[in-house]
Design a protein around this motif. Structure first.
Motif, PDB file in Angstrom:
ATOM      1  N   LEU A 107       0.806  -1.207   0.000  1.00 49.33           N
ATOM      2  CA  LEU A 107       0.000   0.000   0.000  1.00 49.33           C
ATOM      3  C   LEU A 107       0.847   1.268   0.000  1.00 49.33           C
ATOM      4  O   LEU A 107       0.351   2.352  -0.300  1.00 49.33           O
ATOM      5  CB  LEU A 107      -0.925   0.008   1.221  1.00 49.33           C
TER       6      LEU A 107
ATOM      7  N   TYR B  83       0.202   2.162  -5.563  1.00 47.39           N
ATOM      8  CA  TYR B  83      -0.959   2.050  -4.685  1.00 47.39           C
ATOM      9  C   TYR B  83      -1.305   3.377  -4.032  1.00 47.39           C
ATOM     10  O   TYR B  83      -2.476   3.646  -3.743  1.00 47.39           O
ATOM     11  CB  TYR B  83      -0.718   0.976  -3.614  1.00 47.39           C
TER      12      TYR B  83
ATOM     13  N   THR C 286      -4.985   4.957  -4.131  1.00 48.23           N
ATOM     14  CA  THR C 286      -5.642   5.492  -2.937  1.00 48.23           C
ATOM     15  C   THR C 286      -5.996   6.957  -3.126  1.00 48.23           C
ATOM     16  O   THR C 286      -7.089   7.404  -2.748  1.00 48.23           O
ATOM     17  CB  THR C 286      -4.723   5.319  -1.715  1.00 48.23           C
TER      18      THR C 286
ATOM     19  N   THR D 227      -9.013   7.243  -5.369  1.00 42.37           N
ATOM     20  CA  THR D 227     -10.216   6.846  -4.646  1.00 42.37           C
ATOM     21  C   THR D 227     -10.683   7.944  -3.709  1.00 42.37           C
ATOM     22  O   THR D 227     -11.886   8.265  -3.648  1.00 42.37           O
ATOM     23  CB  THR D 227      -9.951   5.556  -3.846  1.00 42.37           C
TER      24      THR D 227
ATOM     25  N   MET E  97     -16.506   4.502  -2.539  1.00 45.06           N
ATOM     26  CA  MET E  97     -15.317   3.649  -2.523  1.00 45.06           C
ATOM     27  C   MET E  97     -15.626   2.235  -3.000  1.00 45.06           C
ATOM     28  O   MET E  97     -14.831   1.609  -3.690  1.00 45.06           O
ATOM     29  CB  MET E  97     -14.729   3.588  -1.110  1.00 45.06           C
TER      30      MET E  97
ATOM     31  N   THR F 116      -9.125   3.125  -9.351  1.00 44.07           N
ATOM     32  CA  THR F 116      -9.373   3.219  -7.918  1.00 44.07           C
ATOM     33  C   THR F 116      -9.024   1.887  -7.249  1.00 44.07           C
ATOM     34  O   THR F 116      -8.665   0.909  -7.920  1.00 44.07           O
ATOM     35  CB  THR F 116     -10.840   3.558  -7.657  1.00 44.07           C
ATOM     36  N   LEU F 117      -9.146   1.844  -5.941  1.00 45.39           N
ATOM     37  CA  LEU F 117      -8.873   0.607  -5.212  1.00 45.39           C
ATOM     38  C   LEU F 117      -9.841  -0.495  -5.629  1.00 45.39           C
ATOM     39  O   LEU F 117      -9.451  -1.658  -5.771  1.00 45.39           O
ATOM     40  CB  LEU F 117      -8.975   0.861  -3.707  1.00 45.39           C
TER      41      LEU F 117
ATOM     42  N   PRO G 240      -6.042  -4.194  -1.745  1.00 44.45           N
ATOM     43  CA  PRO G 240      -7.028  -3.104  -1.852  1.00 44.45           C
ATOM     44  C   PRO G 240      -8.375  -3.477  -1.243  1.00 44.45           C
ATOM     45  O   PRO G 240      -9.095  -2.603  -0.746  1.00 44.45           O
ATOM     46  CB  PRO G 240      -7.139  -2.874  -3.366  1.00 44.45           C
TER      47      PRO G 240
ATOM     48  N   VAL H  26      -8.440  -2.557   2.413  1.00 46.19           N
ATOM     49  CA  VAL H  26      -8.605  -1.120   2.628  1.00 46.19           C
ATOM     50  C   VAL H  26     -10.070  -0.727   2.481  1.00 46.19           C
ATOM     51  O   VAL H  26     -10.613   0.042   3.293  1.00 46.19           O
ATOM     52  CB  VAL H  26      -7.735  -0.327   1.640  1.00 46.19           C
TER      53      VAL H  26
END
Length: 576
Positions: free
Chosen positions: A327, A332, A336, A339, A491, A507-508, A527, A530
Motif C-alpha cells: 500500500l 498504490y 488510494t 479513490t 469507494m 481506484t482501489l 485493496p 482497505v
C-alpha cells in the motif's frame, strides 16, 4: 446604498437554493430518460438478436439470484433479529453488534476471499485430498463459481438489511398481543408465527426488497463468478461488443425491473398500518434459554458472523501477507489518492445537492418541490451500470457533435471533453447516492421545529442565511454521517466506475477487480482490505448506537442513510 450589494447577494443565494434543487433533480432524471430514448432509437435487429441469444438467459439467471437472495436474507436476518431481541443466551449483547458487521464487505470482496479458500487449489480441497488420498476426479465438491455461490456471497453481506429493520420492529412490539396469544393456548412458536412475525412483516419485506435491489445492481460478484446477468450483459455489450444500442436496451430492462421493485417497496410500506399499544405498551421481556435451545441460538447467531465477517477478514489478511502488493508503493498511493479524490468530491457535491433539495422542500413546499424530491430519490433503485449508460449516451453524442463541428469550422479536434472526465463519473455517483444523502439530511431536519424557521424569518433572516447560520450547525451530525456513508459507498461502487472512469485513473475497487480477474487473488486482497476497513466506519457508528437494547431508532436511521427510503419498524409507515 451600502446594503444594496448585500441584498443582491442574498437574493442571488435564495435563487440558487430554489433553482439549484430543480437542477439537481434534472441531473438525477437525465440517465433514466437517456436510457429510454437510446433503447427506443436502437435497431430492432439488435433487440431481436438479444431476445434470441441472451435476454432469456439474463432474465432467468437474474431471477434465480433474486429468489435465492430474498429467501436467504429473510431467513437469516429475521431469525437473528428475533433471537437477539426476544431471548437471552451467552454472548447476546456481542451478537447484537456483530451481526451488523458484514455490511462493511462489498459482495465482490467476499467472493475473492471464498474463491481462494474453496476453489480446487485452495486449502479446503487440498486438505480433503491429503486426508482421503483422492485424486482431482474422485470426489464432488460444490462449485463456488456458480449462481448459487454468487447468491451465498450476496446473502452474507446483505442479510444485515433485514436484521436491522426486523430487530427494530421486534423492539417496538408490545407484549400485549403476544401474551394474549399465549393466554389463548398458543405456544411460543405458534405465537411468534401468528402474532409477532405478521406485525414485523412490513419491515422484513422492506429489508428483503433492499437486498434484492442490491442484488440486481451487483456487477463485481457475478462478473467474477462468470454468472451472466443483466449487469454483466450491459458491460459486455458496451465494451466487448461495442454495441451501445444493445447496452441501452439491456439497461432499460434492468431499469424497469429496479423501478418495479421500488414501487413494490413503496406500496407495501404505504399500505401497512400499525397502531401502538398506547398507555398499555409493555416490552416483551426476553426469555432466558437453557440447555439445547441456548446452544442452538448461540450457534445460529455465530454462523452468520463467522462466515460473513470473521473468516473473510482472516482469509484476506492471510492472502495479503503472501502477496507482493504494498500500500505504500507509488502505484498504490496513486490508487488510494484517486479513490479519495472521487469519494471526497462526490460526497461533498452529493451532500450539497441534498441540502438544496431538502431545504426547498422545507421552505417552499409544493408540487415542484415534491416532484424534485421524488426524482432525486429514484437513484437508490437504479443500478450503477444503468446510470453509466444513461450518462455516456447523451454526453458521447455531445462530444462527437462538438468535435465534428470544431473540425469542420476551425480544423481543431476537441476530443472527449465530457465522456472521459472525472466530473461525469462524479455525476453518476451523485445520481446513485443522492437518496442516501437527502434522507440523512431530512432525518436531521425533522428534529428542527418549524417555529425556529418562523422566528428567524420574522427577525429578517434571509433563506440562505437560515441554512448557513441555523440549520447546518444544528444538523452537523446528520450531515457528517451522510458524508461518511456516501464516501464509503463511492469507494465500494464498481460497475459505474469501471464503465466511466478516465483512462489511467484507477481506484482501489477497480484494482481489486482487475487483479481478481487475472486470478491474482492474493494481490486483490490488499485493496480489498482497505475498502473493508473504511467500510467499517459507518457500521461502527451504528454499532455504537446498537450497544443499548432500546436503540431501535438507529436501525431505522441506518436504513435511511443506506437506501434513501424511510423504512420504519413493525408498522412500515413513515416515522414522525
Amino acid at each position: 446604498m451600502s446594503l444594496r450589494p448585500f441584498a443582491l447577494a442574498e437574493r442571488f443565494a435564495t435563487g440558487l437554493l430554489r433553482g439549484g434543487a430543480l437542477l439537481v433533480a434534472a441531473i438525477c432524471l437525465l440517465p433514466m430518460v437517456a436510457v429510454l430514448i437510446a433503447a427506443l432509437l436502437g435497431s430492432t435487429d439488435t433487440l431481436r438478436h438479444l431476445a434470441d441469444t441472451v435476454l432469456w438467459r439474463y432474465s432467468a439467471t437474474t431471477l434465480q439470484l433474486v429468489l435465492i437472495v430474498a429467501a436467504g436474507t429473510a431467513a437469516i436476518g429475521t431469525g437473528a433479529a428475533w433471537l437477539v431481541t426476544m431471548t437471552r443466551f451467552p454472548g447476546v449483547r456481542l451478537f447484537e453488534i456483530a451481526l451488523a458487521l458484514p455490511l462493511a464487505f462489498p459482495a465482490y470482496v467476499m467472493g475473492y476471499a471464498y474463491t481462494d479458500f474453496l476453489d480446487h487449489p485452495g486449502p479446503v480441497q487440498t486438505l480433503l485430498r491429503d486426508v482421503t488420498g483422492w485424486g482431482p476426479r474422485d470426489y464432488w465438491f460444490p462449485e463456488i463459481r456458480s449462481v448459487t455461490g454468487a447468491a451465498v456471497m450476496l446473502i452474507l453481506v446483505l442479510y444485515p438489511y433485514v436484521y436491522l429493520l426486523a430487530r427494530a420492529a421486534f423492539l417496538q412490539q408490545s407484549a400485549t398481543a403476544f401474551l394474549a396469544a399465549r393466554a389463548l393456548g398458543r405456544g411460543p412458536w405458534a405465537a411468534f408465527l401468528r402474532v409477532s412475525l405478521p406485525m414485523a412483516r412490513p419491515a422484513i419485506a422492506g429489508g428483503v426488497l433492499l437486498a434484492v435491489m442490491e442484488t440486481i445492481a451487483d456487477y463485481g460478484t457475478v462478473s467474477y463468478f462468470s454468472v451472466q446477468t443483466f449487469a454483466t450483459g450491459i458491460y459486455t455489450s458496451w465494451f466487448t461488443m461495442a454495441d451501445r444500442a444493445a447496452a441501452a436496451q439491456l439497461a432499460l430492462c434492468l431499469l424497469c425491473f429496479a423501478l418495479l421493485l421500488a414501487m413494490l417497496e413503496r406500496m407495501q410500506r404505504g399500505a401497512a398500518r400499525h397502531y401502538g399499544a398506547g398507555k398499555r405498551f409493555e416490552r416483551l421481556p426476553p426469555t432466558p434459554l437453557r440447555g439445547a435451545p441456548k446452544w442452538a441460538a448461540l450457534t445460529l447467531c455465530a454462523l452468520p458472523v463467522l462466515f460473513g465477517f470473521a473468516l473473510p477478514v482472516i482469509l484476506l489478511f492471510t492472502m495479503a501477507t503472501g502477496s507482493e502488493q504494498s500500500l505504500l508503493s507509488a502505484r498504490y498511493l496513486a490508487f488510494t489518492g484517486n479513490t479519495v479524490i472521487l469519494a471526497g468530491t462526490a460526497s461533498l457535491l452529493t451532500m450539497f445537492g441534498a441540502i438544496l433539495i431538502g431545504f426547498r422542500q422545507r421552505l417552499w413546499p409544493g408540487r415542484r418541490s415534491a416532484i424534485a424530491g421524488n426524482i432525486a430519490r429514484i437513484g437508490y433503485a437504479v443500478p450503477g451500470g444503468v446510470i453509466a449508460v444513461g450518462l455516456l449516451v447523451p454526453f458521447a453524442a455531445i462530444d462527437n457533435g462538438l468535435d465534428a463541428w470544431m473540425r469542420a469550422t476551425f480544423g481543431v479536434s476537441t476530443g472527449l471533453l465530457f465522456t472521459g472526465s472525472i466530473w461525469l463519473l462524479v455525476c453518476a455517483y451523485l445520481v446513485r447516492f443522492m437518496a442516501a444523502a437527502l434522507n440523512a439530511y431530512d432525518s436531521g431536519l425533522g428534529t428542527v421545529h418549524p417555529n425556529i424557521d418562523a422566528v428567524a424569518r420574522t427577525l429578517g433572516t434571509p433563506p440562505a442565511a437560515l441554512v448557513r447560520r441555523i440549520h447546518l450547525p444544528i444538523l452537523r451530525p446528520s450531515v457528517l454521517t451522510a458524508l461518511l456513508v456516501v464516501f464509503v459507498d463511492v469507494m465500494k461502487e464498481l460497475p459505474a466506475t469501471l464503465i466511466m472512469r478516465p483512462f489511467n485513473f484507477d481506484t482501489l475497487a477497480v484494482q481489486a477487480h482487475r487483479l481478481a480477474s487475472d486470478e491474482r487473488l492474493a494481490g486483490a486482497a490488499v485493496p480489498s482490505l482497505v475498502i473493508v476497513g473504511v467500510g467499517l466506519l459507518p457500521v461502527i457508528l451504528v454499532c455504537r448506537s446498537l450497544g443499548t437494547r432500546n436503540s431501535d431508532r438507529s436501525s431505522r436511521l441506518w436504513a435511511r442513510h443506506r437506501t434513501g427510503k424511510l423504512i420504519t419498524s413493525a408498522g412500515g409507515a413513515p416515522a414522525k
